[in-house]
Write an enzyme that holds these catalytic residues in place. Structure first.
Site, short mmCIF file in Angstrom:
data_model
loop_
_atom_site.label_atom_id
_atom_site.label_comp_id
_atom_site.label_asym_id
_atom_site.label_seq_id
_atom_site.Cartn_x
_atom_site.Cartn_y
_atom_site.Cartn_z
N HIS A 64 5.05 -0.74 6.84
CA HIS A 64 4.54 -2.07 6.52
C HIS A 64 5.39 -3.15 7.22
CE1 HIS A 64 3.12 0.10 2.78
NE2 HIS A 64 2.01 -0.48 3.18
N MET B 82 5.30 7.55 7.91
CA MET B 82 5.65 6.81 6.70
C MET B 82 4.40 6.50 5.90
SD MET B 82 8.94 4.91 6.96
CE MET B 82 10.32 5.44 7.95
N SER B 83 4.50 6.70 4.59
CA SER B 83 3.37 6.45 3.70
C SER B 83 3.91 6.19 2.31
CB SER B 83 2.48 7.71 3.67
OG SER B 83 1.63 7.67 2.55
N SER B 84 3.23 5.35 1.55
CA SER B 84 3.67 5.09 0.18
C SER B 84 3.62 6.38 -0.63
CB SER B 84 2.77 4.04 -0.46
OG SER B 84 2.74 2.90 0.35
N GLN C 130 -1.73 2.30 12.46
CA GLN C 130 -2.55 3.37 13.06
C GLN C 130 -2.48 4.68 12.29
OE1 GLN C 130 -1.23 3.41 17.15
NE2 GLN C 130 -1.96 1.34 17.48
N LYS C 131 -1.56 4.78 11.33
CA LYS C 131 -1.55 6.01 10.53
C LYS C 131 -2.90 6.19 9.85
CE LYS C 131 -0.87 7.31 6.64
NZ LYS C 131 -0.60 7.27 5.23
N GLN D 123 -11.18 1.41 -3.98
CA GLN D 123 -11.08 2.31 -2.84
C GLN D 123 -10.48 3.66 -3.21
OE1 GLN D 123 -8.37 -0.50 -0.66
NE2 GLN D 123 -7.44 1.39 0.09
#
Ligand code: PAF
Length: 267
Positions: free
Chosen positions: A34, A182-184, A146-147, A58
């Site tokens: 982010h 990277m991802s939450s 873009q992930k 979502q």
């Protein structure tokens, strides 16, 4: 850094801004990916706004919504340190009021298949919240990672019709040292899981350079207890800082019950 909780207060502030506004929509639980979007926005606009709203519409899976990480205090701190001017933190009833007059947006062709197939309703939820945010925030440039490749394609498609003056900027995936995107959601993996998940990027990077069939890849991932949902190559048309990308290998799968996605782009 200013915080806004209502559209009314936000629009008063928005009217006071004169130069280009960059916008980064998020669902919080912020990580270096982010911040890369924020830096990109900071470098190319006079003002930067970030929204934090965990959009219930979502999530096709209620458990996923309930377990979605919340790190609000920390998020606000890192955004202020990153030079963000304003954060929009609407409540659910601000975004979806009872007497809702917003016309529902239907996502285009790029929402078919992949995430669209495995997460029914997901892109409908995404485009409808993003449409509202674009309408209220009224940015010149909006930044997406873009992930979430298919999300970038879906937003690029809908925005070109509904928000033609807005530029959609897509930013390369930020990775851990071991290659994990990277991802939450990574916050929900064990340390061992995070180490094992590195193999996803290793595999899709190899796929890019080979024409071999990919059964081996699925078996290989299984050895790391990663269950593949899809692993395939697709034709795309995505504007990136290194030009138009036309192909991608895309992956979705589960590790420790957590759904992970990743992709590599090429021409
Ligand atoms: O990518 C996300 O975090 C979300 O899908 C977005 C774009 C903020 C819409 O809720």
């Amino acid at each position: 850094m200013k915080l806004f909780f209502t559209k009314k207060k936000w629009s008063e502030y928005r009217e006071s801004l004169t130069g280009p506004l960059g916008f980064v929509p998020t669902m919080g639980a912020l990580h270096a990916g982010h911040l890369k979007l924020v830096h990109e926005a900071r470098n190319n606009n006079d003002f930067v706004a970030v929204s934090i709203f965990v959009n219930p519409k979502q999530f096709n899976n209620t458990e996923d919504l309930i377990n979605y990480p919340n790190t609000l205090e920390q998020d606000i701190l890192v955004l202020s340190q990153a030079g963000v001017d304003a954060v929009f933190l609407p409540s659910s009833s601000e975004v979806y009021p009872e007497n809702d007059t917003f016309i529902t947006v239907v996502p285009g062709k790029s929402a078919e298949g992949l995430e669209g197939a495995f997460r029914p309703g997901h892109f409908e939820g995404v485009v409808n919240v993003v449409d509202r945010l674009f309408e209220w925030i009224h940015p010149h440039n909006a930044y997406f990672g873009q992930k979430d490749l298919q999300q970038c394609l879906v937003i690029q498609e809908f925005a070109s019709e509904k928000h033609p003056n807005l530029k959609i900027v897509t930013v390369p995936t930020e990775r851990e040292k071991n290659g994990l995107a990277m991802s939450s959601r990574n916050l929900r993996l064990s340390e061992e899981g995070r180490n094992r998940a590195a193999v996803i990027f290793e595999v899709i990077s190899k796929m890019k350079d080979s024409t071999a069939d990919y059964d081996w890849a699925i078996e290989y991932l299984k050895q790391y207890e990663i269950e593949t949902e899809y692993l395939t190559n697709i034709e795309i048309s995505l504007n990136t800082d290194t030009g138009l990308m036309t192909k991608a290998w895309v992956f979705a799968g589960y590790l420790e019950g957590i759904r992970l996605i990743d992709n590599v782009l090429y021409n």
